[in-house]
Design a protein around this motif. Structure first.
Motif, PDB file in Angstrom:
ATOM      1  N   SER A   1     112.239  89.781 -61.090  1.00  0.00           N
ATOM      2  CA  SER A   1     111.962  88.677 -60.191  1.00  0.00           C
ATOM      3  C   SER A   1     113.228  88.301 -59.445  1.00  0.00           C
ATOM      4  O   SER A   1     114.322  88.397 -59.948  1.00  0.00           O
ATOM      5  N   THR A   2     113.037  87.837 -58.210  1.00  0.00           N
ATOM      6  CA  THR A   2     114.172  87.368 -57.431  1.00  0.00           C
ATOM      7  C   THR A   2     114.362  85.888 -57.678  1.00  0.00           C
ATOM      8  O   THR A   2     113.399  85.133 -57.663  1.00  0.00           O
ATOM      9  N   PHE A   3     115.617  85.476 -57.905  1.00  0.00           N
ATOM     10  CA  PHE A   3     115.869  84.050 -58.128  1.00  0.00           C
ATOM     11  C   PHE A   3     115.576  83.276 -56.854  1.00  0.00           C
ATOM     12  O   PHE A   3     116.012  83.638 -55.774  1.00  0.00           O
TER      13      PHE A   3
ATOM     14  N   GLY B   1     104.186  91.445 -66.808  1.00  0.00           N
ATOM     15  CA  GLY B   1     103.800  92.527 -67.724  1.00  0.00           C
ATOM     16  C   GLY B   1     104.880  92.932 -68.695  1.00  0.00           C
ATOM     17  O   GLY B   1     104.608  93.528 -69.733  1.00  0.00           O
ATOM     18  N   ARG B   2     106.139  92.618 -68.371  1.00  0.00           N
ATOM     19  CA  ARG B   2     107.228  92.973 -69.291  1.00  0.00           C
ATOM     20  C   ARG B   2     107.276  91.998 -70.470  1.00  0.00           C
ATOM     21  O   ARG B   2     106.973  90.818 -70.302  1.00  0.00           O
ATOM     22  N   PRO B   3     107.662  92.462 -71.665  1.00  0.00           N
ATOM     23  CA  PRO B   3     107.780  91.551 -72.815  1.00  0.00           C
ATOM     24  C   PRO B   3     108.785  90.434 -72.535  1.00  0.00           C
ATOM     25  O   PRO B   3     109.786  90.651 -71.851  1.00  0.00           O
TER      26      PRO B   3
ATOM     27  N   ASP C   1     115.071  84.840 -64.840  1.00  0.00           N
ATOM     28  CA  ASP C   1     113.878  85.482 -64.271  1.00  0.00           C
ATOM     29  C   ASP C   1     112.619  85.269 -65.110  1.00  0.00           C
ATOM     30  O   ASP C   1     111.600  85.923 -64.896  1.00  0.00           O
ATOM     31  N   GLY C   2     112.699  84.366 -66.091  1.00  0.00           N
ATOM     32  CA  GLY C   2     111.518  84.103 -66.908  1.00  0.00           C
ATOM     33  C   GLY C   2     111.287  85.123 -68.004  1.00  0.00           C
ATOM     34  O   GLY C   2     110.211  85.158 -68.598  1.00  0.00           O
ATOM     35  N   GLN C   3     112.296  85.939 -68.299  1.00  0.00           N
ATOM     36  CA  GLN C   3     112.143  86.960 -69.354  1.00  0.00           C
ATOM     37  C   GLN C   3     112.848  86.573 -70.647  1.00  0.00           C
ATOM     38  O   GLN C   3     112.660  87.221 -71.663  1.00  0.00           O
ATOM     39  N   THR C   4     113.674  85.509 -70.611  1.00  0.00           N
ATOM     40  CA  THR C   4     114.415  85.097 -71.809  1.00  0.00           C
ATOM     41  C   THR C   4     114.348  83.579 -71.967  1.00  0.00           C
ATOM     42  O   THR C   4     114.690  82.829 -71.044  1.00  0.00           O
ATOM     43  N   PHE C   5     113.895  83.168 -73.148  1.00  0.00           N
ATOM     44  CA  PHE C   5     113.859  81.751 -73.508  1.00  0.00           C
ATOM     45  C   PHE C   5     114.401  81.618 -74.931  1.00  0.00           C
ATOM     46  O   PHE C   5     114.615  82.605 -75.609  1.00  0.00           O
TER      47      PHE C   5
ATOM     48  N   ASP D   1     103.054  83.829 -80.629  1.00  0.00           N
ATOM     49  CA  ASP D   1     101.708  84.398 -80.798  1.00  0.00           C
ATOM     50  C   ASP D   1     100.718  83.744 -79.850  1.00  0.00           C
ATOM     51  O   ASP D   1      99.919  84.427 -79.185  1.00  0.00           O
ATOM     52  N   LYS D   2     100.747  82.421 -79.782  1.00  0.00           N
ATOM     53  CA  LYS D   2      99.791  81.686 -78.945  1.00  0.00           C
ATOM     54  C   LYS D   2     100.040  81.938 -77.458  1.00  0.00           C
ATOM     55  O   LYS D   2      99.097  82.049 -76.666  1.00  0.00           O
ATOM     56  N   LEU D   3     101.303  82.016 -77.053  1.00  0.00           N
ATOM     57  CA  LEU D   3     101.619  82.298 -75.649  1.00  0.00           C
ATOM     58  C   LEU D   3     101.207  83.716 -75.268  1.00  0.00           C
ATOM     59  O   LEU D   3     100.708  83.953 -74.159  1.00  0.00           O
ATOM     60  N   SER D   4     101.381  84.662 -76.197  1.00  0.00           N
ATOM     61  CA  SER D   4     100.953  86.046 -75.944  1.00  0.00           C
ATOM     62  C   SER D   4      99.448  86.099 -75.677  1.00  0.00           C
ATOM     63  O   SER D   4      98.983  86.749 -74.728  1.00  0.00           O
TER      64      SER D   4
END
Length: 315
Positions: free
Chosen positions: A1-3, A18-20, A75-79, A42-45
């Motif tokens: 994703s672009t910031f 689609g990416r984990p 980019d929303g891939q790490t929390f 689990d619930k978010l998945s």
């Protein structure tokens, strides 16, 4: 994703893509943090049709996990699961290589559980806080208390209690709240101030005596134990809280989407009941409310540390 910067608020990102997605747990496997993180993952998945993977990164009292998150791409891939330790007490007592407000996007509160003041055999005749404080004032030497380590909430809460009551206490730090509670049960220290999640089994097993909880209302699992407010200390409150944050600069639409999904999960009766069994009360908030909550909590601990002149060597 672009910031997407603030100048491009109307644009939308394609997320999830689609990416984990990682949810970092700032602790070793096992314990309350794991339960919260893995339940939410689990619930978010299920809800979003993409894998949310919980990953343990322990060490440094949560600083390694926090630094990993702060340095990740927005980019929303790490929390990460943030809590009172990583974003409440740590900024008050440690020189951190990041800013817990500016270097993070605070997204959603999950919930909170109170601390509980517990006493060992020497003080078990005290049935109220008032009786405890009277007994401690009569003693010729300071009472000893065990904590999970210097600068943890189980340490700073007692420092705050000392200010409020005018009673001196002698700090005995441990590597974790478990060993601290063991020594209270054995009578080697007088009391401790653990989170209720850790202490509940020992209270129910009559190995520790609970005198008061730091929540606003009594806890259903130990309904006979009053709050500090009921015990004449209305200003004395604290929560072991847990939420979800990511690196600074995550686009607003990702923040709002994730916040809405988390809050929807927190309305699921199964999730509510699973967390309540661990004494965790769900506390849905907007991103703005959660950010303000963290800021207020960190400010409180900074004041306690400053007022008491507390220093944690090497922190």
């Amino acid at each position: 994703s672009t910031f997407l910067g603030s100048a491009n608020l109307e644009a939308k990102t394609t997320w999830p893509n689609g990416r984990p997605i990682r949810i970092i747990i700032p602790a070793q496997p096992g314990g309350g943090l794991d339960l919260i993180a893995r339940t939410m993952a689990d619930k978010l998945s299920q809800a979003m049709g993409v894998s949310f993977i919980a990953e343990n990164i322990g060490g440094g009292g949560g600083t390694i996990a926090s630094l990993t998150t702060a340095r990740a791409a927005p980019d929303g891939q790490t929390f990460m699961i943030v809590n009172i330790s990583t974003h409440g007490t740590n900024p008050a007592i440690r020189n951190l290589p990041y800013d817990t407000m500016k270097d993070f996007t605070h997204i959603a509160m999950v919930g909170g559980s109170p601390n509980v003041l517990v006493v060992g055999p020497e003080l078990s005749k005290a049935n109220t806080l008032e009786a405890l404080f009277s007994e401690l004032k009569r003693r010729g030497k300071p009472a000893t208390y065990g904590s999970a380590g210097p600068g943890t909430s189980s340490h700073l809460l007692v420092e705050e209690l000392s200010v409020a009551t005018g009673i001196p206490f002698l700090h005995v730090p441990y590597r974790g709240i478990g060993p601290a509670m063991v020594d209270v049960m054995a009578g080697r220290t007088d009391f401790a101030f653990p989170g209720l999640i850790a202490a509940l089994q020992f209270i129910k097993g009559n190995r520790l005596k609970a005198l008061a909880v730091t929540s606003q209302a009594r806890v259903p699992q130990i309904p006979a134990v009053p709050t500090f407010a009921e015990s004449g200390m209305p200003e004395f409150s604290s929560l072991q809280w847990y939420g979800i944050s990511g690196p600074a600069g995550i686009p607003g639409d990702i923040v709002n989407t994730l916040n809405a999904q988390v809050n929807r999960i927190l309305r699921d009766p199964q999730v509510v009941s699973k967390f309540e069994a661990e004494t965790l009360t769900v506390m849905p908030m907007t991103p703005q409310q959660f950010t303000a909550f963290i800021d207020k909590d960190a400010s409180k601990w900074k004041k306690v540390v400053k007022d008491r002149g507390i220093q944690v060597d090497g922190a």
